[in-house]
Design a protein around this motif. Structure first.
Motif, PDB file in Angstrom:
ATOM      1  N   ALA A 165      43.371  30.262  27.510  1.00 35.36           N
ATOM      2  CA  ALA A 165      42.758  30.107  28.829  1.00 35.36           C
ATOM      3  C   ALA A 165      41.588  31.060  28.971  1.00 35.36           C
ATOM      4  CB  ALA A 165      43.776  30.373  29.937  1.00 35.36           C
ATOM      5  N   LEU A 166      40.520  30.567  29.590  1.00 36.51           N
ATOM      6  CA  LEU A 166      39.358  31.366  29.963  1.00 36.51           C
ATOM      7  C   LEU A 166      39.221  31.283  31.476  1.00 36.51           C
ATOM      8  CD1 LEU A 166      36.720  32.928  29.159  1.00 36.51           C
ATOM      9  CD2 LEU A 166      35.573  30.691  29.254  1.00 36.51           C
ATOM     10  N   ILE A 167      39.150  32.439  32.129  1.00 37.47           N
ATOM     11  CA  ILE A 167      39.063  32.501  33.586  1.00 37.47           C
ATOM     12  C   ILE A 167      37.830  33.314  33.947  1.00 37.47           C
ATOM     13  CG2 ILE A 167      40.199  33.338  35.699  1.00 37.47           C
ATOM     14  CD1 ILE A 167      42.883  32.908  34.211  1.00 37.47           C
ATOM     15  N   GLY A 168      37.019  32.804  34.884  1.00 39.34           N
ATOM     16  CA  GLY A 168      35.828  33.558  35.251  1.00 39.34           C
ATOM     17  C   GLY A 168      35.150  32.998  36.468  1.00 39.34           C
ATOM     18  N   PRO A 169      34.263  33.804  37.077  1.00 40.16           N
ATOM     19  CA  PRO A 169      33.560  33.383  38.291  1.00 40.16           C
ATOM     20  C   PRO A 169      32.488  32.354  37.978  1.00 40.16           C
ATOM     21  CG  PRO A 169      32.763  35.521  37.565  1.00 40.16           C
ATOM     22  CD  PRO A 169      33.896  35.171  36.649  1.00 40.16           C
ATOM     23  N   VAL A 170      32.181  31.551  38.989  1.00 39.78           N
ATOM     24  CA  VAL A 170      31.175  30.506  38.850  1.00 39.78           C
ATOM     25  C   VAL A 170      30.114  30.709  39.920  1.00 39.78           C
ATOM     26  CG1 VAL A 170      30.727  28.025  38.748  1.00 39.78           C
ATOM     27  CG2 VAL A 170      32.954  28.925  38.017  1.00 39.78           C
ATOM     28  N   GLY A 171      28.870  30.868  39.477  1.00 39.18           N
ATOM     29  CA  GLY A 171      27.736  30.962  40.388  1.00 39.18           C
ATOM     30  C   GLY A 171      26.721  29.895  40.043  1.00 39.18           C
ATOM     31  N   SER A 172      26.052  30.056  38.897  1.00 41.73           N
ATOM     32  CA  SER A 172      25.210  28.983  38.376  1.00 41.73           C
ATOM     33  C   SER A 172      26.018  28.033  37.511  1.00 41.73           C
ATOM     34  CB  SER A 172      24.057  29.564  37.554  1.00 41.73           C
ATOM     35  OG  SER A 172      24.538  30.115  36.338  1.00 41.73           O
ATOM     36  N   GLY A 173      27.118  28.520  36.955  1.00 43.86           N
ATOM     37  CA  GLY A 173      27.929  27.738  36.023  1.00 43.86           C
ATOM     38  C   GLY A 173      27.618  28.040  34.573  1.00 43.86           C
ATOM     39  N   ARG A 191      42.058  26.085  28.212  1.00 38.55           N
ATOM     40  CA  ARG A 191      41.953  25.718  29.618  1.00 38.55           C
ATOM     41  C   ARG A 191      40.925  26.623  30.283  1.00 38.55           C
ATOM     42  NH1 ARG A 191      45.727  22.482  31.531  1.00 38.55           N
ATOM     43  NH2 ARG A 191      45.615  23.290  33.671  1.00 38.55           N
ATOM     44  N   ALA A 192      40.029  26.032  31.070  1.00 36.84           N
ATOM     45  CA  ALA A 192      39.004  26.782  31.792  1.00 36.84           C
ATOM     46  C   ALA A 192      39.350  26.786  33.273  1.00 36.84           C
ATOM     47  CB  ALA A 192      37.627  26.165  31.576  1.00 36.84           C
ATOM     48  N   VAL A 193      39.448  27.982  33.842  1.00 37.58           N
ATOM     49  CA  VAL A 193      39.795  28.164  35.248  1.00 37.58           C
ATOM     50  C   VAL A 193      38.594  28.794  35.954  1.00 37.58           C
ATOM     51  CG1 VAL A 193      41.386  29.219  36.892  1.00 37.58           C
ATOM     52  CG2 VAL A 193      42.219  28.462  34.637  1.00 37.58           C
ATOM     53  N   ALA A 264      41.729  38.846  40.055  1.00 37.80           N
ATOM     54  CA  ALA A 264      42.834  38.431  40.928  1.00 37.80           C
ATOM     55  C   ALA A 264      43.434  37.116  40.434  1.00 37.80           C
ATOM     56  CB  ALA A 264      42.333  38.284  42.368  1.00 37.80           C
ATOM     57  N   VAL A 265      42.560  36.169  40.121  1.00 36.07           N
ATOM     58  CA  VAL A 265      43.029  34.873  39.623  1.00 36.07           C
ATOM     59  C   VAL A 265      43.657  35.023  38.243  1.00 36.07           C
ATOM     60  CG1 VAL A 265      42.292  32.557  38.921  1.00 36.07           C
ATOM     61  CG2 VAL A 265      41.333  33.601  41.007  1.00 36.07           C
ATOM     62  N   ALA A 266      43.037  35.811  37.385  1.00 37.24           N
ATOM     63  CA  ALA A 266      43.526  35.946  36.014  1.00 37.24           C
ATOM     64  C   ALA A 266      44.917  36.577  35.964  1.00 37.24           C
ATOM     65  CB  ALA A 266      42.541  36.771  35.192  1.00 37.24           C
ATOM     66  N   ARG A 267      45.141  37.602  36.770  1.00 38.73           N
ATOM     67  CA  ARG A 267      46.474  38.232  36.782  1.00 38.73           C
ATOM     68  C   ARG A 267      47.522  37.246  37.294  1.00 38.73           C
ATOM     69  NH1 ARG A 267      46.542  43.334  35.247  1.00 38.73           N
ATOM     70  NH2 ARG A 267      44.773  44.749  35.603  1.00 38.73           N
ATOM     71  N   TRP A 268      47.188  36.526  38.343  1.00 37.89           N
ATOM     72  CA  TRP A 268      48.121  35.529  38.896  1.00 37.89           C
ATOM     73  C   TRP A 268      48.421  34.466  37.843  1.00 37.89           C
ATOM     74  CZ3 TRP A 268      47.856  30.251  39.802  1.00 37.89           C
ATOM     75  CH2 TRP A 268      48.819  29.734  40.667  1.00 37.89           C
ATOM     76  N   TRP A 269      47.378  33.979  37.173  1.00 44.10           N
ATOM     77  CA  TRP A 269      47.539  32.892  36.196  1.00 44.10           C
ATOM     78  C   TRP A 269      48.313  33.385  34.971  1.00 44.10           C
ATOM     79  CZ3 TRP A 269      46.875  30.683  31.491  1.00 44.10           C
ATOM     80  CH2 TRP A 269      46.813  29.285  31.438  1.00 44.10           C
ATOM     81  N   ALA A 270      47.954  34.565  34.467  1.00 47.00           N
ATOM     82  CA  ALA A 270      48.621  35.088  33.269  1.00 47.00           C
ATOM     83  C   ALA A 270      50.096  35.371  33.530  1.00 47.00           C
ATOM     84  CB  ALA A 270      47.910  36.351  32.790  1.00 47.00           C
ATOM     85  N   ASP A 271      50.431  35.846  34.723  1.00 46.63           N
ATOM     86  CA  ASP A 271      51.832  36.108  35.066  1.00 46.63           C
ATOM     87  C   ASP A 271      52.654  34.825  35.043  1.00 46.63           C
ATOM     88  OD1 ASP A 271      51.378  38.788  35.366  1.00 46.63           O
ATOM     89  OD2 ASP A 271      51.285  38.747  37.560  1.00 46.63           O
ATOM     90  N   ARG A 272      52.040  33.710  35.415  1.00 44.38           N
ATOM     91  CA  ARG A 272      52.759  32.435  35.488  1.00 44.38           C
ATOM     92  C   ARG A 272      52.693  31.651  34.186  1.00 44.38           C
ATOM     93  NH1 ARG A 272      51.638  34.621  39.704  1.00 44.38           N
ATOM     94  NH2 ARG A 272      52.796  34.363  41.675  1.00 44.38           N
ATOM     95  N   ARG A 277      47.579  33.057  25.819  1.00 42.87           N
ATOM     96  CA  ARG A 277      46.623  34.138  25.564  1.00 42.87           C
ATOM     97  C   ARG A 277      45.419  33.908  26.480  1.00 42.87           C
ATOM     98  NH1 ARG A 277      46.828  37.068  20.956  1.00 42.87           N
ATOM     99  NH2 ARG A 277      44.583  36.871  20.582  1.00 42.87           N
ATOM    100  N   THR A 278      45.252  34.795  27.452  1.00 36.26           N
ATOM    101  CA  THR A 278      44.312  34.569  28.547  1.00 36.26           C
ATOM    102  C   THR A 278      43.198  35.605  28.519  1.00 36.26           C
ATOM    103  OG1 THR A 278      46.113  33.688  29.887  1.00 36.26           O
ATOM    104  CG2 THR A 278      44.115  34.357  31.058  1.00 36.26           C
ATOM    105  N   LEU A 279      41.970  35.153  28.745  1.00 31.74           N
ATOM    106  CA  LEU A 279      40.805  36.029  28.793  1.00 31.74           C
ATOM    107  C   LEU A 279      40.093  35.856  30.120  1.00 31.74           C
ATOM    108  CD1 LEU A 279      38.776  37.900  27.157  1.00 31.74           C
ATOM    109  CD2 LEU A 279      37.495  35.793  26.744  1.00 31.74           C
ATOM    110  N   VAL A 280      39.691  36.970  30.745  1.00 29.11           N
ATOM    111  CA  VAL A 280      38.956  36.927  31.998  1.00 29.11           C
ATOM    112  C   VAL A 280      37.569  37.530  31.798  1.00 29.11           C
ATOM    113  CG1 VAL A 280      39.968  39.119  32.803  1.00 29.11           C
ATOM    114  CG2 VAL A 280      38.967  37.536  34.462  1.00 29.11           C
TER     115      VAL A 280
END
Length: 344
Positions: A165-173, A191-193, A264-272, A277-280
């Motif tokens: 999983a890759l988790i990150g903010p989106v502004g321009s994309g 998975r992209a979050v 915040a999202v990454a910790r929530w997602w990784a806990d569940r 293997r999750t990267l933020v």
């Protein structure tokens, strides 16, 4: 297992993030200045193609670190830079880009909807008329923006190997779409979050005034590929601020609230998803926020800035101010909402 990193040239190495472990199954990609990645690639490509000549003025609309990245890059190559911005570019950042030689065009009056994005684009058009020999990097529409993150994906794969999983903010994309595409060459099931914020049009919410800057948008960037995303979270300011400070206290990493929202999202997602293997992505440094997010009196002045809580799932973008999330399932925006937001 973390793999060893081969030697890189100094210019490239400075663009790449440090990879830090934040939990049993969570890693962070900590950037010094993430926007240097597209700024470096777009400007160097334009120099090679001749779009930027000896007297070309580079002009861009930005309210944050992309402007700083362009100011650094243009100072290094000896070109003039005009940045069209709004009050979100604080005095410290304005002074810094000015010291690098940039001219700052400040838009102080928002549109009737309370946003600055469209106002800035109108001013930028006027600036380009003033300078016929100009180059507009077009961070929101230039496909070189997401393409530039190929080196980041290669670097992350060398460091971490398979990722789920890759988790990150989106502004321009650009960063999320480009990095996800690059990582999927190595980890096809990735998975992209995406992390947005309430009041942003990027994933179908109505445009509203937003406290969080650096993610979200009032216009739809042309480079934002909605089909890259499996999930989307709309993270409010309070959660972002809390996790920004928590990251600093527990790891010493000094980032801003864009990174806090992603974390915040990454910790929530990784806990569940403990087996994943999750990267933020942690894109922004905290220097701009010493008088706000890192100031307890500023946080205490507004109860919402101390707010926290868990997300709840929705099936459509709702416009709620609380933390919500939905399964996006790699759909186009028009498959989810009838009326996408305006284009720049």
């Amino acid at each position: 297992m973390i793999h060893s990193e081969p030697a890189l040239d100094a210019a490239t190495a400075d663009l790449l993030p440090h990879v830090v472990r934040l939990g049993p199954n969570l890693w962070g990609a900590s950037f010094k200045l993430m926007k240097m990645v597209p700024a470096h690639h777009i400007v160097d490509t334009a120099l090679k193609t001749g779009e930027i000549g000896p007297d070309t003025v580079i002009v861009e609309s930005t309210s944050g670190t992309y402007g700083l990245a362009l100011a650094v890059k243009t100072a290094l190559i000896g070109r003039r830079l005009v940045l069209v911005t709004d009050p979100a570019m604080d005095d410290r950042l304005c002074r810094r880009v000015a010291d690098l030689g940039a001219t700052v065009e400040m838009c102080r009056t928002p549109s009737a909807l309370g946003e600055y994005q469209t106002v800035r684009l109108t001013r930028l058009a006027a600036v380009r008329e003033r300078y016929p020999d100009s180059f507009w990097p077009r961070q929101y529409d230039n496909p070189l923006n997401p393409a530039s993150y190929s080196i980041v994906a290669d670097h992350l794969n060398r460091q971490l190997g398979r990722l789920d999983a890759l988790i990150g903010p989106v502004g321009s994309g650009g960063s999320m779409c480009g990095t996800a595409a690059g990582l999927r060459r190595y980890s096809p099931g990735l998975r992209a979050v995406g992390v947005d914020t309430p009041g942003s049009v990027l994933f179908g919410q109505p445009d509203q005034v937003r406290e969080l800057r650096g993610l979200g948008n009032s216009v739809l960037p042309g480079i934002l590929d909605h089909t890259a995303f499996d999930e989307v979270h709309w993270c409010p300011a309070g959660n972002a601020y809390r996790h920004t400070r928590r990251l600093h206290r527990t790891s010493g990493l000094f980032h801003g609230p864009t990174s806090g929202a992603a974390l915040a999202v990454a910790r929530w997602w990784a806990d569940r998803n403990p087996e994943a293997r999750t990267l933020v992505m942690l894109p922004d440094q905290g220097d701009r926020y010493l008088d706000t997010v890192y100031d307890d009196s500023w946080l205490d002045a507004h109860p919402a800035r101390r707010a926290d809580g868990e997300p709840h799932q929705v099936t459509l973008p709702t416009g709620e101010s609380s933390w919500t999330w939905m399964r996006w399932n790699r759909r186009r925006l028009t498959d989810v909402v009838d009326r996408p937001g305006p284009r720049p």
